[in-house]
Scaffold this motif. Structure first.
Motif, PDB file in Angstrom:
ATOM      1  N   ALA A   1      -9.704  -4.208   5.366  1.00  0.00           N
ATOM      2  CA  ALA A   1      -9.809  -4.709   3.991  1.00  0.00           C
ATOM      3  C   ALA A   1      -9.977  -6.219   3.971  1.00  0.00           C
ATOM      4  O   ALA A   1     -10.760  -6.759   3.177  1.00  0.00           O
TER       5      ALA A   1
ATOM      6  N   THR B   1       0.857  -1.187   0.000  1.00  0.00           N
ATOM      7  CA  THR B   1       0.000   0.000   0.000  1.00  0.00           C
ATOM      8  C   THR B   1       0.891   1.234   0.000  1.00  0.00           C
ATOM      9  O   THR B   1       1.992   1.230   0.562  1.00  0.00           O
TER      10      THR B   1
ATOM     11  N   PRO C   1     -10.806   0.042   0.574  1.00  0.00           N
ATOM     12  CA  PRO C   1     -11.468  -0.459  -0.645  1.00  0.00           C
ATOM     13  C   PRO C   1     -10.479  -0.941  -1.704  1.00  0.00           C
ATOM     14  O   PRO C   1     -10.657  -2.006  -2.302  1.00  0.00           O
ATOM     15  N   GLU C   2      -9.426  -0.160  -1.956  1.00  0.00           N
ATOM     16  CA  GLU C   2      -8.445  -0.551  -2.965  1.00  0.00           C
ATOM     17  C   GLU C   2      -7.679  -1.808  -2.541  1.00  0.00           C
ATOM     18  O   GLU C   2      -7.406  -2.694  -3.354  1.00  0.00           O
ATOM     19  N   LEU C   3      -7.349  -1.902  -1.265  1.00  0.00           N
ATOM     20  CA  LEU C   3      -6.645  -3.093  -0.790  1.00  0.00           C
ATOM     21  C   LEU C   3      -7.561  -4.309  -0.849  1.00  0.00           C
ATOM     22  O   LEU C   3      -7.124  -5.411  -1.215  1.00  0.00           O
TER      23      LEU C   3
ATOM     24  N   VAL D   1      -1.099  -0.501  -4.371  1.00  0.00           N
ATOM     25  CA  VAL D   1      -2.390   0.177  -4.331  1.00  0.00           C
ATOM     26  C   VAL D   1      -2.352   1.276  -3.284  1.00  0.00           C
ATOM     27  O   VAL D   1      -1.513   1.256  -2.379  1.00  0.00           O
ATOM     28  N   PRO D   2      -3.250   2.261  -3.389  1.00  0.00           N
ATOM     29  CA  PRO D   2      -3.319   3.297  -2.352  1.00  0.00           C
ATOM     30  C   PRO D   2      -3.597   2.681  -0.982  1.00  0.00           C
ATOM     31  O   PRO D   2      -4.219   1.620  -0.864  1.00  0.00           O
TER      32      PRO D   2
ATOM     33  N   ALA E   1      -9.917  -4.928  -2.978  1.00  0.00           N
ATOM     34  CA  ALA E   1      -9.980  -5.370  -4.373  1.00  0.00           C
ATOM     35  C   ALA E   1      -8.720  -6.147  -4.746  1.00  0.00           C
ATOM     36  O   ALA E   1      -8.780  -7.159  -5.461  1.00  0.00           O
ATOM     37  N   ALA E   2      -7.566  -5.695  -4.274  1.00  0.00           N
ATOM     38  CA  ALA E   2      -6.314  -6.393  -4.561  1.00  0.00           C
ATOM     39  C   ALA E   2      -6.291  -7.772  -3.913  1.00  0.00           C
ATOM     40  O   ALA E   2      -5.820  -8.749  -4.518  1.00  0.00           O
TER      41      ALA E   2
END
Length: 534
Positions: free
Chosen positions: A227, A153, A192-194, A187-188, A196-197
């Motif tokens: 996450a 991240t 949410p972004e984590l 990812v940022p 998805a990863a």
């Protein structure tokens, strides 16, 4: 006993050949142990026990002098039935069985355990009693999880080179287990972004997931645990009594282990992350209570990058600001590669080399300035006589650079928080470089070793936090402290610099000519700039 042509070791069997050799050596008597009927010799007993105790992934070597060693036939994690080990060692003092610590990562060929029979033989009854207790007690759990996804991240200020270094270290850490990085996602630092990863790498076949956060996990509502739970995973344990490694998260996502890596996992040094990672790769069960039991023995060593109290400050107080940074100018060497003249006294741009170096230190933020002298001490001190410096004479200068470093470190005042170690033969290093190094020094952020770099090449000077002074004072030989930089990579800050100043020392006539040419060029450019302004 030992003669020129014959050796008879303790515990050896004596037959006709041995008797003849003893007689030839002039010996008429030996002390021998005669076995009673039914006794089992030490080697036979050790062989039988080792064969019973060796589990999967181990082989027992043939016993010798009552000892049989167990060796790994594959890499993996060492599992031990401690109850059986303890029972066997409690049976009789004549029988011993020792192993490495459990859950240690093992390479193929490592010795992991040893059976030792203390006397020359044991009774048949004791042998049968030991065999009755013995069962496959040690085994090597093979590494099974080989596809490791790494998710990093990101936050503003986290340099790309930090992430790249982390990946290099992680590849090295995985190599003994035969595992590789199958995904490198960045990812940022947001849930949410984590999330998805995490979903992506699990769907694409990762069988272990490691998340390196841009900031440490502080609680179960932080980005990484949040996450994981958002995609249906669960947190098994957050935090562990192992230091370095406290801030680790162990989680699971559809039976795939998910590790929130602590900051120390960016370093190649052993830490608590290694303990958890290797057990996960071997698919050895690991629970929250298992981790909770690691406190005894969990202190692996002081973390060099951890903020520490300043000298003279109580343990419960921390200084709000870093203390002064001293400068140590090493001006003791003989300069044999120069082929005659003392390089420190040679002229560069109208002033002796060593004076240019010392004046740069005095014009910088560093204070005080310590000058270590040795070869032609009087001449060096005369050149610097009017400057406010502390002179330290190194009587052992002929033994190498390390002796001057030791002398300089010993002279640094107690209130200094760090020291810039400067070479006295680098006349192009100006106060700007020194101030940049001092400005980048931040002990509270773990920025403890600061050095200049260009195109991946490291130069001088090097700034050292006080906590390295003890190691610097133990250097030996005609070498610097590069090995300390390598050993403490997590504490190193590299400052990009332009030009040759941090890399050009006047060790040779050719280098001296280069320094003079560069100084003339700089002087001309300065005059051009001044004329342009007029």
């Amino acid at each position: 006993m030992r003669t020129e042509h014959f050796t008879l070791k303790k515990g050896a069997r004596i037959g006709p050949g041995e008797i003849a050799a003893l007689q030839a050596a002039g010996l008429a008597e030996v002390v021998a142990a005669r076995l009673e009927p039914g006794d089992v010799s030490e080697d036979s007993a050790a062989d039988r026990l080792a064969a019973c105790l060796a589990g999967d992934g181990l082989r027992a070597a043939m016993a010798f002098t009552g000892r049989a060693n167990l060796f790994a036939t594959r890499p993996g994690i060492l599992e031990i039935d401690r109850q059986t080990v303890d029972a066997l060692n409690a049976l009789d003092e004549a029988v011993t069985f020792a192993t490495l610590e459990p859950f240690r990562a093992i390479a193929e060929g490592d010795m992991v355990a040893t059976v030792k029979i203390i006397p020359y033989a044991i009774s048949a009854e004791l042998m049968e009693g030991a065999i009755a207790l013995a069962r496959p007690t040690v085994r090597i759990a093979p590494f099974r999880r080989r596809r490791v996804a790494v998710i990093s991240t990101l936050l503003p200020g986290l340099a790309d080179k930090v992430v790249e270094k982390t990946l290099r270290v992680t590849r090295q850490r995985l190599a003994p287990a035969g595992a590789t990085i199958c995904h490198d996602l960045r990812v940022p630092h947001a849930a949410p972004e984590l999330a998805a990863a995490l979903e992506r790498v699990r769907a694409e076949g990762a069988d272990c997931i490691v998340v390196f956060g841009a900031s440490a996990i502080v609680d179960r509502r932080d980005v990484i645990p949040a996450a994981l739970e958002a995609v249906g995973g669960r947190v098994e344990r957050l935090g562990m009594p192992v230091d370095p490694g406290n801030l680790l998260m162990l989680g699971v996502l559809d039976s795939v282990p998910v590790l929130g890596a602590p900051g120390c996992a960016r370093s190649p040094k052993e830490n608590g992350f290694d303990w958890v990672l290797m057990r996960c790769l071997a698919d050895v069960p690991l629970t929250a209570s298992d981790i909770g039991g690691w406190g005894v023995g969990g202190l692996l060593g002081e973390i060099i990058t951890r903020p520490q109290p300043r000298g003279g400050i109580g343990i419960d107080e921390m200084a709000d600001e870093k203390g002064p940074v001293a400068a140590i100018v090493l001006a003791a060497g003989r300069g044999t590669r120069m082929g005659g003249p003392n390089k420190l006294l040679e002229d560069v741009g109208g002033r002796p080399v060593v004076r240019r170096v010392v004046e740069a230190a005095l014009a910088s933020r560093a204070s005080p300035v310590v000058v270590v002298t040795g070869h032609e001490r009087a001449r060096v001190e005369q050149i610097l006589a009017d400057l406010p410096v502390i002179f330290v004479h190194n009587l052992e200068f002929a033994e190498g650079l390390s002796t001057s470093v030791r002398a300089g470190i010993a002279a640094v005042p107690g209130g200094a928080s760090a020291a810039l170690v400067m070479l006295g033969d680098m006349p192009l290093v100006g106060p700007q470089i020194l101030d940049t190094l001092v400005g980048a020094f931040d002990p509270d952020a773990g920025r403890l070793i600061v050095l200049p770099v260009a195109d991946g090449r490291r130069g001088n000077p090097v700034l050292w936090d006080r906590r390295f002074f003890d190691a610097l004072s133990k250097l030996e030989g005609d070498v610097g402290a590069r090995h300390l930089i390598t050993a403490h990579a997590e504490a190193v800050v590299e400052i990009e610099v332009d030009g040759p100043a941090a890399f050009l020392d006047v060790d040779t006539p050719e280098a001296l000519s280069q320094a003079r040419a560069q100084m003339s060029k700089q002087t001309a450019e300065t005059l051009d700039d001044s004329n342009a302004k007029l």
